[in-house]
Every structure is written in C-alpha cells, then in structure tokens.
Scaffold this active site. Sequence first.
Site, PDB file in Angstrom:
ATOM      1  CD  GLU A  34      -2.730  -0.377   2.770  1.00 13.13           C
ATOM      2  OE1 GLU A  34      -2.684   0.760   3.273  1.00 13.13           O
ATOM      3  OE2 GLU A  34      -3.272  -1.326   3.327  1.00 13.13           O
ATOM      4  CG  ASP A  45      -3.296   6.938   8.719  1.00 12.06           C
ATOM      5  OD1 ASP A  45      -3.286   5.707   8.664  1.00 12.06           O
ATOM      6  OD2 ASP A  45      -3.546   7.663   7.741  1.00 12.06           O
TER       7      ASP A  45
END
Length: 246
Positions: A34, A45
């Site tokens: 990714e 995140d």
Amino acid sequence: MKKLVAYITSGYPEKSFSIDLALALAENGVDAVELGVPFSDPVADGPLIEMANHKALELGFKFKHLLEISEVIAPKIDTLWMGYFNSFYQHDLQNLIPLAKKIGISGLIIPDLPHEEALAYKELFDLNEISNISFVAPTDTQERIEEIVKESKKFIYMVAYAGITGSGVSENLQPILSSIKKYTKTPVYVGFGVNEKTAKEKVKGADGVIVGSAFVDILLQDGLSYGQKVQKCSKLAQIIKNKINS
C-alpha cells in the site's frame, strides 16, 4: 498461505528509498504494498503514520512522486494506493483511475470515503478493473456488513478495532469475521494495530493482515541509514509472514 500487505508512506524519506523498500519487501514475504499518499490531516492514522505524512510533505512530496514510484514497483509487486479522498479527487478521478490502471495499480484504499458515497464511483472503478477496497468495522450491524461486502473486490479491510491505526487495543474479531464470511468469499485482511506481537492473534479467522505503523516506526528512526531501514523492514516482514502462517 495467509497474505501480508505492507503500508509505506510514499516519498518518505525520499522517492528512491520508497522504491528500494517496496522491492525489498516484495522479496521478503510481502504480497502487496500500500503506497500511502501523504496528507496533512490523516484522520484514520495513528501518530507514527501522521508524523511520516507531515515529514514527507515538509520534504516536498508531490502527487507525481506517487506516480513515479508506482511506475517502477507495480510491475514487480501488487500495488495499491492508500489515501484520503481529497488527495485523489483533486486530480480528477475520471482521468486518475484510467491512469492508475495503465500504471498497474490494483486497488485504492480510501478510509474517509463511506460505502454509500463510494457507489457513485463504482462504474468508473469497475470499468478500469481497479478495486475500491471495502472497510468493515466491529461497530457495523449485520445489515450493513451484508450491504458493504456483497460486491467487495480483491479484499475486505477489516478494521481491528474502532479507532486509529497503530494502537495495541485488542478485541475479539471472530464474531464479525464470521459475519463477513457469511455474505462473501472475498478475502478478509485485518488491519489497525497489527505488528509482530499481535499478528498471529489478529489473523485468526482472517485471510491476511495489513501492517503499517510497525514499518513506519522503522522509517522514522533517524539513527538508521537507508540500508539499515530497508534491512529492518525486510526482517520484520519475514517475521510477520512466518507468524501469520505458523
């Protein structure tokens, strides 16, 4: 064989390093990479990936660098783009998705694009044979899980807990994994909080894991040379791949 997907922050600390790292990971048990698109406010995140995002932007990351990295690595390892919707939207999806196909990108992972809104782009993704990866969270109802996964492609991103990446919070994922598998044969990969200590437990009942913060933590270690960072990430990939398949 259960799969290992590795997240790395594109262009951090520089473009050539991202290329070298991705190719090394491909040789050390990683099944797909990714490429994270640095964004100023990465809401899903944890602190490590957020820091790497900010550092990459400070060092001058541009979207064209993502394309240049992808052109080199996509022919050699299954490559996805992971980023926030605005990062892609501002480059005109009608042009970007065909370009992604041409480069060889297999899927996009867009954590802030809800399933209902993603449907507007389904035809564009399908036409270009690119997967828009579906997310399922432990907080989703049975009805919502069925709706999300029924047309899922490539793999389903199972959020290991309702929060942000990189945390060690644990929960029993078996009930929700069973629910997902009632409605689809699409593989389910568990992400969020997966590292060498948690991978063996988290992969139970799933088809693979997605590891991000554990790799990014190594990238952020300023005392290491580029070569040492690549070496440490490669070793970590080997360890996790072995643990999820032991």
